[in-house]
Write a protein that holds these residues in place. Structure first.
Motif, mmCIF file in Angstrom:
data_model
loop_
_atom_site.group_PDB
_atom_site.id
_atom_site.type_symbol
_atom_site.label_atom_id
_atom_site.label_comp_id
_atom_site.label_asym_id
_atom_site.label_seq_id
_atom_site.Cartn_x
_atom_site.Cartn_y
_atom_site.Cartn_z
ATOM 1 N N UNK A 208 48.680 29.639 59.695
ATOM 2 C CA UNK A 208 48.781 28.275 59.183
ATOM 3 C C UNK A 208 48.030 27.294 60.075
ATOM 4 N N UNK A 209 48.036 27.540 61.378
ATOM 5 C CA UNK A 209 47.284 26.687 62.297
ATOM 6 C C UNK A 209 45.782 26.825 62.054
ATOM 7 N N UNK A 210 45.339 28.072 61.896
ATOM 8 C CA UNK A 210 43.911 28.325 61.699
ATOM 9 C C UNK A 210 43.408 27.746 60.381
ATOM 10 N N UNK B 95 47.609 35.753 47.861
ATOM 11 C CA UNK B 95 47.467 34.304 47.733
ATOM 12 C C UNK B 95 47.078 33.662 49.055
ATOM 13 N N UNK B 96 47.740 34.069 50.155
ATOM 14 C CA UNK B 96 47.437 33.525 51.477
ATOM 15 C C UNK B 96 46.547 34.475 52.258
ATOM 16 N N UNK B 97 46.987 35.709 52.480
ATOM 17 C CA UNK B 97 46.218 36.672 53.273
ATOM 18 C C UNK B 97 44.875 36.994 52.625
ATOM 19 N N UNK B 98 44.796 36.836 51.325
ATOM 20 C CA UNK B 98 43.537 37.045 50.621
ATOM 21 C C UNK B 98 42.829 35.764 50.248
ATOM 22 N N UNK B 99 43.333 34.627 50.729
ATOM 23 C CA UNK B 99 42.718 33.310 50.530
ATOM 24 C C UNK B 99 42.578 32.933 49.059
ATOM 25 N N UNK B 100 43.413 33.530 48.202
ATOM 26 C CA UNK B 100 43.332 33.207 46.791
ATOM 27 C C UNK B 100 43.631 31.755 46.482
ATOM 28 N N UNK B 101 44.440 31.125 47.303
ATOM 29 C CA UNK B 101 44.827 29.731 47.037
ATOM 30 C C UNK B 101 43.674 28.759 47.237
ATOM 31 N N UNK B 102 42.609 29.196 47.927
ATOM 32 C CA UNK B 102 41.482 28.297 48.191
ATOM 33 C C UNK B 102 40.593 28.090 46.972
ATOM 34 N N UNK B 103 40.669 28.984 45.996
ATOM 35 C CA UNK B 103 39.853 28.847 44.778
ATOM 36 C C UNK B 103 38.381 28.658 45.161
ATOM 37 N N UNK B 104 37.853 29.608 45.948
ATOM 38 C CA UNK B 104 36.531 29.436 46.544
ATOM 39 C C UNK B 104 35.430 30.232 45.848
ATOM 40 N N UNK B 105 35.671 30.769 44.681
ATOM 41 C CA UNK B 105 34.626 31.537 43.998
ATOM 42 C C UNK B 105 33.539 30.605 43.468
ATOM 43 N N UNK B 106 32.287 31.036 43.537
ATOM 44 C CA UNK B 106 31.214 30.231 42.936
ATOM 45 C C UNK B 106 31.421 30.099 41.428
ATOM 46 N N UNK B 107 30.856 29.075 40.841
ATOM 47 C CA UNK B 107 30.993 28.840 39.404
ATOM 48 C C UNK B 107 30.492 30.042 38.616
#
Length: 383
Positions: A84-86, A114-126
């Protein structure tokens, strides 16, 4: 098997698996699953890209499919406060991740968590398809954001669907795609299986986690027990609290020392050696007293025809079925040993259970699960 581009399902050429705790041969379910999915991709002529966090480690060059994010560095062992800090300012991570996925021309992104896989960031290109694997239902803001962002939600087991529904999630559009084996199921020959039934060892593979019930299991070995017990015990790159794994290892070794005549604690195995290890076992025991969300080691044992005895909680009853014996948790650890003895003493029943175990894992080969993942993505998107 030699792969060809004609094996590749449709237009999917590159699949990215995002898991910031990934490490080759890490003794943990998320990581081993990603390793198996990557193997399935290679078999199908698909390029896997495994995206994880820094810092760089010795041996990274031996894993060209793995890339590290410069914007996300996590200490080892990883603990949630450090995560969470990082990620307090996630924008640099989101930007680097989106750029990396675009540069590698990824066709499908698998957020492993969701967290460990960064899914919550919604970072996929269009325009890039995305899926969220559900290995655990966390029912927090990260989980909610990841579900909303993903093109498809793929729980790894029926138990995960049950858990999600219990937390109020609408799972009607979700598709179960189970974890893959590292290699296709290959049951040992019948004569070998019979020799194992008579005097083969009980073999267990686990990471050093308190909820696995390992020390309790070893302490409950009956006084008259003579069959060898071999436990592979490994430390993972994450902990729930400082010193957790040291505590578990100490407790397990103390319990093993109570029965040095039958118990051997072994060093960790690389992923590809686990199924062959189980192929030499009469049975395995899953002693977890908290629910397993899938249980890779049970599937690995079953793939060789080795029956599973365990507590009937979590996904274990769904996975094992008639490929083992489930014990009510309230019966305690002594009942696990009792049921191993009963099973191995009954020749006809043992071989029926062994055959069922191999049959139930026949569809879990790595390439088969990658195909199922891609099909589920398309089906959900079309729906």
């Amino acid at each position: 098997m030699t792969s060809t581009t004609s094996d590749r399902p449709g237009p999917v050429r590159t699949i990215a698996f995002v898991l910031f705790s990934y490490g080759p041969n890490e003794p943990a379910g998320y990581e081993r699953t990603v390793g198996a999915l990557a193997a399935g991709c290679r078999e199908l002529g698909i390029t896997p890209l495994i995206v994880t966090s820094g810092p760089a480690e010795p041996g990274d060059a031996d894993h060209p499919d793995m890339v590290r994010l410069a914007s996300l560095t996590l200490p080892r062992p990883i603990m949630k406060p450090g995560i969470l800090t990082a990620l307090k300012d996630p924008e640099p991570v989101r930007a680097e991740l989106r750029d990396l996925l675009a540069r590698h021309r990824v066709d499908l992104v698998v957020w492993v968590d969701a967290l460990y896989g960064l899914g919550y960031l919604d970072a996929a290109p269009a325009g890039v398809a995305t899926v969220l694997q559900v290995h655990k239902v966390r029912a927090d803001s990260f989980f909610d954001q990841a579900i909303a962002a993903a093109g498809a939600v793929l729980p790894i087991s029926p138990y995960m669907v049950e858990e999600a529904r219990a937390h109020g999630y609408d799972t009607s559009g979700w598709t179960i795609v189970p974890n893959p084996l590292m290699a296709a199921a290959v049951p040992v020959p019948a004569l070998t299986r019979e020799r194992l039934r008579q005097d083969g060892p009980v073999r267990i593979v686990s990471r050093a986690e308190p909820f696995k019930g390992l020390a309790e299991l070893l302490s409950a070995i009956p006084d008259g027990w003579q069959r060898p017990v071999e436990l592979v015990l490994a430390r993972a790159g994450f902990e729930y609290w400082p010193g957790m794994q040291d505590e578990v290892v100490t407790a397990v070794r103390a319990a093993a020392a109570e029965r040095p005549d039958v118990v051997t604690v072994l060093d960790p195995l690389p992923w590809e050696k686990v199924q062959p290890f189980f192929a030499g076992a009469a049975a395995t025991i899953i002693a977890s007293y908290e629910p397993e969300t899938f249980c890779n080691t049970a599937a690995e044992a079953m793939s060789t025809g080795t029956p599973v005895v365990g507590f009937g909680i979590g996904n274990l009853p769904h996975l094992v079925g008639d490929g083992g014996v489930m014990v009510a948790l309230e019966r305690g650890y002594g009942a696990l040993w009792q049921e191993v003895g009963r099973l191995t003493d009954d020749e006809a029943r043992y071989h029926d259970v062994s055959a069922s175990a191999a049959r139930r894992t026949a569809e879990h080969a790595p390439a088969s699960i990658v195909r199922a993942l891609i099909a589920a993505t398309r089906t959900t998107a079309a729906g």
